[in-house]
Design a protein around this motif. Sequence first.
Motif, PDB file in Angstrom:
ATOM      1  N   PHE A  91       0.667  -0.653   0.087  1.00 38.03           N
ATOM      2  CA  PHE A  91      -0.053  -0.227   0.198  1.00 38.03           C
ATOM      3  C   PHE A  91       0.705   1.536  -0.092  1.00 38.03           C
ATOM      4  O   PHE A  91       1.646   1.755   0.462  1.00 38.03           O
ATOM      5  N   VAL A  92       0.678   2.116  -0.548  1.00 37.68           N
ATOM      6  CA  VAL A  92       1.346   3.610  -1.109  1.00 37.68           C
ATOM      7  C   VAL A  92      -0.020   4.398  -0.827  1.00 37.68           C
ATOM      8  O   VAL A  92      -0.678   4.988  -1.535  1.00 37.68           O
ATOM      9  N   TYR A  93       0.580   5.433  -0.450  1.00 39.79           N
ATOM     10  CA  TYR A  93      -1.006   6.257  -0.264  1.00 39.79           C
ATOM     11  C   TYR A  93      -0.103   7.520  -1.014  1.00 39.79           C
ATOM     12  O   TYR A  93       0.614   7.529  -1.815  1.00 39.79           O
ATOM     13  N   ASP A  94      -1.467   7.728  -2.290  1.00 39.89           N
ATOM     14  CA  ASP A  94      -1.402   9.046  -3.501  1.00 39.89           C
ATOM     15  C   ASP A  94      -1.921  10.390  -2.828  1.00 39.89           C
ATOM     16  O   ASP A  94      -2.839  10.516  -2.534  1.00 39.89           O
ATOM     17  N   ALA A  95      -0.576  11.139  -2.763  1.00 43.83           N
ATOM     18  CA  ALA A  95      -0.823  12.647  -2.353  1.00 43.83           C
ATOM     19  C   ALA A  95      -0.959  13.750  -3.607  1.00 43.83           C
ATOM     20  O   ALA A  95      -1.117  15.071  -2.982  1.00 43.83           O
ATOM     21  N   SER A  96      -1.474  12.798  -4.963  1.00 43.86           N
ATOM     22  CA  SER A  96      -1.478  13.881  -6.098  1.00 43.86           C
ATOM     23  C   SER A  96      -2.890  14.252  -5.440  1.00 43.86           C
ATOM     24  O   SER A  96      -2.874  15.400  -6.200  1.00 43.86           O
ATOM     25  N   ILE A  97      -4.360  14.028  -4.397  1.00 43.07           N
ATOM     26  CA  ILE A  97      -5.268  14.645  -4.670  1.00 43.07           C
ATOM     27  C   ILE A  97      -4.847  15.948  -3.418  1.00 43.07           C
ATOM     28  O   ILE A  97      -5.323  17.458  -4.125  1.00 43.07           O
ATOM     29  N   ASP A  98      -4.047  15.790  -3.111  1.00 43.17           N
ATOM     30  CA  ASP A  98      -3.517  16.892  -1.929  1.00 43.17           C
ATOM     31  C   ASP A  98      -2.722  17.955  -2.447  1.00 43.17           C
ATOM     32  O   ASP A  98      -3.109  19.062  -2.301  1.00 43.17           O
ATOM     33  N   ARG A  99      -2.435  17.246  -3.630  1.00 48.44           N
ATOM     34  CA  ARG A  99      -1.470  17.859  -4.349  1.00 48.44           C
ATOM     35  C   ARG A  99      -2.647  19.227  -5.501  1.00 48.44           C
ATOM     36  O   ARG A  99      -2.238  20.778  -5.236  1.00 48.44           O
ATOM     37  N   GLY A 100      -3.664  18.768  -5.814  1.00 50.68           N
ATOM     38  CA  GLY A 100      -4.057  19.287  -6.765  1.00 50.68           C
ATOM     39  C   GLY A 100      -4.871  20.135  -6.139  1.00 50.68           C
ATOM     40  O   GLY A 100      -5.327  21.391  -6.482  1.00 50.68           O
ATOM     41  N   ILE A 101      -5.544  19.987  -4.452  1.00 47.07           N
ATOM     42  CA  ILE A 101      -6.154  21.164  -3.628  1.00 47.07           C
ATOM     43  C   ILE A 101      -5.468  22.032  -3.129  1.00 47.07           C
ATOM     44  O   ILE A 101      -5.664  23.103  -3.511  1.00 47.07           O
ATOM     45  N   LYS A 102      -4.795  21.935  -2.593  1.00 44.82           N
ATOM     46  CA  LYS A 102      -3.138  22.598  -3.197  1.00 44.82           C
ATOM     47  C   LYS A 102      -2.991  23.627  -3.836  1.00 44.82           C
ATOM     48  O   LYS A 102      -2.898  25.127  -4.426  1.00 44.82           O
ATOM     49  N   ILE A 103      -2.874  23.497  -4.881  1.00 49.81           N
ATOM     50  CA  ILE A 103      -2.546  23.914  -6.676  1.00 49.81           C
ATOM     51  C   ILE A 103      -4.009  25.241  -6.558  1.00 49.81           C
ATOM     52  O   ILE A 103      -3.620  26.120  -7.879  1.00 49.81           O
ATOM     53  N   SER A 104      -5.012  23.999  -6.934  1.00 48.39           N
ATOM     54  CA  SER A 104      -6.430  24.590  -6.881  1.00 48.39           C
ATOM     55  C   SER A 104      -6.656  26.122  -5.618  1.00 48.39           C
ATOM     56  O   SER A 104      -6.724  27.293  -6.067  1.00 48.39           O
ATOM     57  N   GLN A 105      -6.165  26.146  -4.657  1.00 48.07           N
ATOM     58  CA  GLN A 105      -6.191  26.689  -3.538  1.00 48.07           C
ATOM     59  C   GLN A 105      -5.325  27.882  -3.749  1.00 48.07           C
ATOM     60  O   GLN A 105      -6.121  29.347  -3.623  1.00 48.07           O
TER      61      GLN A 105
END
Length: 121
Positions: A91-105
Amino acid sequence: MAKEFARSDRVAEQIQRELADLLQFEVKDPRVGRVTVTEVEVTGDLAHAKIYYSAKVGSPEIQQGLEKSAGFLRSQLSKRMLLRTVPQLHFVYDASIDRGIKISQLIDEALASDQSTEQKP
């Protein structure tokens, strides 16, 4: 001519579907909570599978819960899938969604500051 897919790609898609169902309905570990399987990569020899997941809160407890339940998940996959051997689950945590939210902000903040400078002539 129809597009051909490697067997490992088809197995990865099936594992993703089955794991989504198992994590939602079968895993009783409270550390796991609501986890979304974003992608599964299976090696060519079908010995190992990397499961990328995302969660609302990316905490180490979720990782520990998933690793603890990996044996159960693998045994359930063996019952649901027609494979001679079921891959080891990593199992590997996928941080791409977190990065996408940060970029959107950041974009929203930049647009807001740009609009405020345009209104002050």
